[in-house]
Design an enzyme around this catalytic site. Structure first.
Site, PDB file in Angstrom:
ATOM      1  N   CYS A  28       0.871  -1.113   0.162  1.00  0.00           N
ATOM      2  CA  CYS A  28       0.022   0.172  -0.050  1.00  0.00           C
ATOM      3  C   CYS A  28       0.851   1.368   0.081  1.00  0.00           C
ATOM      4  O   CYS A  28       1.758   1.210   0.505  1.00  0.00           O
ATOM      5  CB  CYS A  28      -0.905   0.035   1.138  1.00  0.00           C
ATOM      6  SG  CYS A  28      -1.991   1.287   1.278  1.00  0.00           S
ATOM      7  N   ASP A  50       0.389   3.765   1.716  1.00  0.00           N
ATOM      8  CA  ASP A  50       0.324   4.339   3.125  1.00  0.00           C
ATOM      9  C   ASP A  50       1.514   4.932   3.521  1.00  0.00           C
ATOM     10  O   ASP A  50       2.520   3.887   3.446  1.00  0.00           O
ATOM     11  CB  ASP A  50      -0.351   3.540   3.876  1.00  0.00           C
ATOM     12  CG  ASP A  50      -0.863   4.136   5.330  1.00  0.00           C
ATOM     13  OD1 ASP A  50       0.128   4.608   6.004  1.00  0.00           O
ATOM     14  OD2 ASP A  50      -1.991   4.164   5.637  1.00  0.00           O
ATOM     15  N   ARG A 108       2.752   5.112   6.467  1.00  0.00           N
ATOM     16  CA  ARG A 108       3.124   4.348   7.380  1.00  0.00           C
ATOM     17  C   ARG A 108       4.108   3.010   7.179  1.00  0.00           C
ATOM     18  O   ARG A 108       4.360   2.274   8.106  1.00  0.00           O
ATOM     19  CB  ARG A 108       1.873   4.207   8.337  1.00  0.00           C
ATOM     20  CG  ARG A 108       1.528   5.499   8.955  1.00  0.00           C
ATOM     21  CD  ARG A 108       0.134   5.238   9.693  1.00  0.00           C
ATOM     22  NE  ARG A 108      -0.907   4.861   8.842  1.00  0.00           N
ATOM     23  CZ  ARG A 108      -2.174   4.274   8.915  1.00  0.00           C
ATOM     24  NH1 ARG A 108      -2.455   4.340  10.329  1.00  0.00           N
ATOM     25  NH2 ARG A 108      -2.954   3.853   8.106  1.00  0.00           N
ATOM     26  N   HIS A 140      -2.296  -3.822   5.207  1.00  0.00           N
ATOM     27  CA  HIS A 140      -2.012  -3.278   6.396  1.00  0.00           C
ATOM     28  C   HIS A 140      -3.341  -3.152   7.113  1.00  0.00           C
ATOM     29  O   HIS A 140      -4.406  -2.438   6.417  1.00  0.00           O
ATOM     30  CB  HIS A 140      -1.022  -2.345   6.491  1.00  0.00           C
ATOM     31  CG  HIS A 140      -1.609  -1.150   6.038  1.00  0.00           C
ATOM     32  ND1 HIS A 140      -2.067   0.035   6.615  1.00  0.00           N
ATOM     33  CD2 HIS A 140      -1.826  -0.548   4.605  1.00  0.00           C
ATOM     34  CE1 HIS A 140      -2.653   0.971   6.001  1.00  0.00           C
ATOM     35  NE2 HIS A 140      -1.943   0.712   4.723  1.00  0.00           N
ATOM     36  N   CYS A 188      -6.152   0.424   6.936  1.00  0.00           N
ATOM     37  CA  CYS A 188      -5.966   0.928   5.664  1.00  0.00           C
ATOM     38  C   CYS A 188      -6.842   1.966   5.303  1.00  0.00           C
ATOM     39  O   CYS A 188      -8.228   1.501   5.241  1.00  0.00           O
ATOM     40  CB  CYS A 188      -5.849  -0.195   4.695  1.00  0.00           C
ATOM     41  SG  CYS A 188      -5.704   0.002   3.085  1.00  0.00           S
TER      42      CYS A 188
END
Length: 208
Positions: free
Chosen positions: A41, A43, A45, A97, A100
């Site tokens: 992803c 993302d 993080r 994750h 999400c």
């Protein structure tokens, strides 16, 4: 964020690398031979190399919203083909994750503009598994389970591709499904039964 700090950090990173290995960048410039393709992803993080403890040259990375593998996405398909056919990776990982934002957004009844078409693929995953998901009363646990099921379906999408099927026959390439728990930092192997799914879909998706 002061972008000047990015360049200062880069200079420090170079010095740190050269302090350990004077030939670090010279060797890096000779090419790459990763064993692993990681599809994750976007993302911020979830940093692929960091969470696996790997460095430059060890993993080929593709990231998009909600770690999707869509047959009509030329970007993703090009990455898969290049990594599998030309770099000859032996493992392909789809890593989702928990928490999400893409998965959660897909389940909202809101018009998200250009994202609608992309998120529809996650809604399709929900549709396929709606009986199991609707039985989960806790919304947070329901989203977590959808994250896991989305990873599973993207692994199946990988198995449908000619490049992956050929590499499996030629050299035993494997597809894996993982989830990163942002709350604990733990990497979880969903233990996707690659051979079972390959066998299940072979009647329809077998490609020579």
């Amino acid at each position: 964020m002061d972008l000047n700090n990015v360049f200062k950090n880069n200079e420090k990173w170079i010095k740190d690398k050269l302090a350990v290995d004077a030939n670090y960048f010279e060797d890096l410039g000779k090419g790459q031979k990763p064993e692993l393709l990681y599809i994750g992803c976007s993302d911020s993080r979830v940093t692929a190399e960091d969470l696996m403890g790997l460095g430059p040259g060890e993993v080929f990375v593709h990231r998009n919203i909600a770690n999707m593998v869509i047959g009509t996405d030329l970007n993703a398909m090009s990455v898969v083909d290049y990594a599998v056919t030309h770099l000859k990776v032996n493992h392909v990982v789809v890593c989702g994750h928990y928490a999400c934002g893409g998965v959660k957004a897909a389940m909202q009844s809101a018009d998200l503009g250009v994202l609608n078409g992309w998120l529809r693929n996650i809604r399709d995953v929900y549709r396929i598994h709606h009986t199991e998901l609707n039985a989960i009363t806790c919304e947070e646990k329901k989203y977590d389970r959808l994250v896991e099921l989305n990873v599973k379906e993207q692994c199946v999408n990988l198995i449908k591709t000619a490049a992956v099927q050929k590499a499996y026959r030629d050299r035993g390439l494997k597809v894996h499904g993982w989830v990163f728990d942002v709350h604990t930092g733990k990497l979880i192997d969903l233990k996707i039964d690659f051979e079972k799914y390959l066998k299940d879909i072979m009647e329809i998706y077998h490609l020579d």
